[in-house]
Write a protein that holds these residues in place. Structure first.
Motif, PDB file in Angstrom:
ATOM      1  N   LEU A  74       0.843  -1.204   0.000  1.00 33.44           N
ATOM      2  CA  LEU A  74       0.000   0.000   0.000  1.00 33.44           C
ATOM      3  C   LEU A  74       0.879   1.254   0.000  1.00 33.44           C
ATOM      4  CD1 LEU A  74      -2.817  -1.004   2.535  1.00 33.44           C
ATOM      5  CD2 LEU A  74      -2.918  -1.068   0.044  1.00 33.44           C
ATOM      6  N   ALA A  75       1.977   1.208   0.784  1.00 34.39           N
ATOM      7  CA  ALA A  75       2.871   2.370   0.861  1.00 34.39           C
ATOM      8  C   ALA A  75       3.526   2.648  -0.493  1.00 34.39           C
ATOM      9  CB  ALA A  75       3.932   2.148   1.941  1.00 34.39           C
ATOM     10  N   SER A  76       3.849   1.610  -1.251  1.00 37.25           N
ATOM     11  CA  SER A  76       4.456   1.816  -2.573  1.00 37.25           C
ATOM     12  C   SER A  76       3.483   2.522  -3.505  1.00 37.25           C
ATOM     13  CB  SER A  76       4.827   0.488  -3.229  1.00 37.25           C
ATOM     14  OG  SER A  76       5.545  -0.300  -2.371  1.00 37.25           O
ATOM     15  N   VAL A  77       2.221   2.116  -3.458  1.00 34.94           N
ATOM     16  CA  VAL A  77       1.210   2.763  -4.319  1.00 34.94           C
ATOM     17  C   VAL A  77       1.026   4.212  -3.875  1.00 34.94           C
ATOM     18  CG1 VAL A  77      -1.206   2.728  -5.055  1.00 34.94           C
ATOM     19  CG2 VAL A  77       0.028   0.578  -4.781  1.00 34.94           C
ATOM     20  N   ALA A  78       0.952   4.415  -2.573  1.00 40.61           N
ATOM     21  CA  ALA A  78       0.756   5.762  -2.039  1.00 40.61           C
ATOM     22  C   ALA A  78       1.909   6.669  -2.472  1.00 40.61           C
ATOM     23  CB  ALA A  78       0.667   5.706  -0.513  1.00 40.61           C
ATOM     24  N   ASP A  79       3.116   6.164  -2.350  1.00 40.99           N
ATOM     25  CA  ASP A  79       4.304   6.917  -2.704  1.00 40.99           C
ATOM     26  C   ASP A  79       4.256   7.350  -4.179  1.00 40.99           C
ATOM     27  OD1 ASP A  79       6.935   7.835  -2.038  1.00 40.99           O
ATOM     28  OD2 ASP A  79       7.702   6.221  -3.331  1.00 40.99           O
ATOM     29  N   LEU A  80       3.894   6.413  -5.041  1.00 39.41           N
ATOM     30  CA  LEU A  80       3.805   6.714  -6.476  1.00 39.41           C
ATOM     31  C   LEU A  80       2.727   7.752  -6.773  1.00 39.41           C
ATOM     32  CD1 LEU A  80       4.039   3.286  -8.299  1.00 39.41           C
ATOM     33  CD2 LEU A  80       5.424   5.328  -8.702  1.00 39.41           C
ATOM     34  N   ALA A  81       1.570   7.587  -6.107  1.00 38.82           N
ATOM     35  CA  ALA A  81       0.444   8.496  -6.347  1.00 38.82           C
ATOM     36  C   ALA A  81       0.823   9.913  -5.919  1.00 38.82           C
ATOM     37  CB  ALA A  81      -0.790   8.024  -5.590  1.00 38.82           C
TER      38      ALA A  81
END
Ligand code: GLN
Length: 392
Positions: free
Chosen positions: A185-192
């Motif tokens: 989830l943190a990887s997606v958040a970071d990208l967004a």
């Protein structure tokens, strides 16, 4: 004279008939035990039916508010506060829709400009690409690989750019059964955040998990203001036919979703919205029992599949199990499912429609365990000794 000989618009032509409709029809035709389409073959709780009857008797026969019956918007806000510790404004940030499927369509139509890129993760729910196409968006896909089906962070990084409007995720995940962990989830958040795009988080299986609890990506720092959380009553209360769903998003994004929703369905059934208030106020024990019951069905289906010769992938959540069928010698998932329905009397879903290139899902079939233990046992009886692995 029509300008085109086709009855189906260009935007939708390539999607054909949904795999769920086709497999359910075949299952009925051949009297197969239906472990295909994901709908419970048992009814939702009596207290919910009673609440709907009371609402009808009280005379809730007219249109509801476009944004949802006020008490339901409040009940959704309260649920999200209790389950995810998120504060949302029931009036400005919640829109009640006709199931999550409409919320998906309203999100795409209300927030995507023609040419905007939308990133989907394969395998995906079939309505995502269809609604991206309706909105005129451009599809980008990344792929989770079996048997772990982890979010492919490197691929995601390569797919997200300045043209990306939305990244769509779904956890607990249909069809893989993954519940994404904090790192994913943190990887997606970071990208967004880095690319200043939005995340659509489809959380319809939010209450069905067997180990790591579901966590909404909206709870991560910096994500509340860029996440559209979609969910519904259907899976959590075994009432998929009631079609009560919702979208939760910051006010400026809710404005887009509502702009589409008002012209799609305007509102969903008023008495069922009132009954949904009662549902969402259910005590914690309701959700615990739901999980316990699904845990038993999950174990039963895994046992049945193992006895039939599969090596099924254990789901962390949702009510689906994936299995590789290739050891039984059929050319692809469609052919295998066709064989299973016609000659074994059990229906499952081929995973090819969950990929842009059907080849991507040709080794995988999906079995649903939102079925009574008797139904799962009957499927087990039919499967016993029917599938011969190829000699290796
Ligand atoms: N969500 C259900 C599934 O995945 C299908 C819903 C539908 O048929 N539209 O099986």
């Amino acid at each position: 004279m029509h300008r085109t000989p086709h009855g189906i618009s260009q935007r939708l032509r390539c999607f054909g008939e949904s795999v769920f409709t086709r497999i359910s029809r075949l299952a009925v035709e051949h009297g197969a035990v239906n472990l295909g389409q994901g709908f419970p073959n048992f009814d939702g709780p009596e207290f919910l039916k009673d609440a709907a009857k009371t609402a009808i008797e009280k005379g809730c026969g007219q249109y509801a508010r476009m944004v949802g019956v006020a008490e339901l918007n409040q009940a959704i806000a309260q649920r999200v506060r209790c389950d995810q510790h998120l504060e949302v404004d029931p009036e400005r940030e919640i829109t009640v829709t006709s199931g999550c499927t409409e919320a998906i369509a309203a999100t795409m139509l209300g927030l995507v400009e023609p040419g905007d890129e939308v990133v989907l993760v394969e395998p995906f729910y079939d309505s995502y690409p269809a609604t991206v196409s309706m909105a005129g968006g451009t599809l980008r896909t990344v792929r989770m690989q079996p048997p772990e089906f982890r979010l492919p962070v490197k691929e995601l990084k390569a797919a997200v750019n300045a043209r990306t409007r939305l990244i769509v995720i779904n956890s607990p995940h249909n069809p893989t059964g993954r519940v994404f962990d904090d790192d994913e989830l943190a990887s997606v958040a970071d990208l967004a955040i880095k690319n200043d795009c939005l995340v659509v988080s489809d959380e319809v299986y939010e209450h069905i998990w067997f180990g790591r609890p579901h966590r909404s990506i909206a709870t991560l720092p910096g994500m509340r203001e860029r996440t559209i959380v979609l969910s519904s009553l259907g899976k959590s209360f075994s009432m998929t036919g009631w079609k009560i769903g919702w979208a939760i998003a910051p006010p400026h994004l809710t404005a887009g979703i509502r702009a589409a929703h008002q012209f799609l369905t305007f509102c969903t059934a008023t008495p069922l919205q009132h009954a949904a208030v009662t549902a969402l106020h259910a005590p914690p024990s309701y959700f615990e029992t739901l999980r316990t019951d699904y845990g038993l069905r999950r174990t039963a289906l895994l046992t049945v599949l193992r006895e039939a010769g599969f090596d099924p992938i254990e789901p962390e959540g949702s009510y689906f199990v994936l299995a590789d069928h290739t050891r039984f010698g059929h050319v692809n998932a469609e052919a295998f499912c066709e064989h299973l329905i016609r000659h074994v009397g059990v229906a499952a879903i081929p995973c090819s429609p969950f990929y842009v290139d059907p080849e991507g899902g040709k080794a995988l079939v999906r079995f649903a365990f939102c079925k009574t233990l008797e139904t799962i046992a009957l499927a087990g009886d039919r499967l016993k000794g029917q599938l011969q692995p190829l000699a290796s």
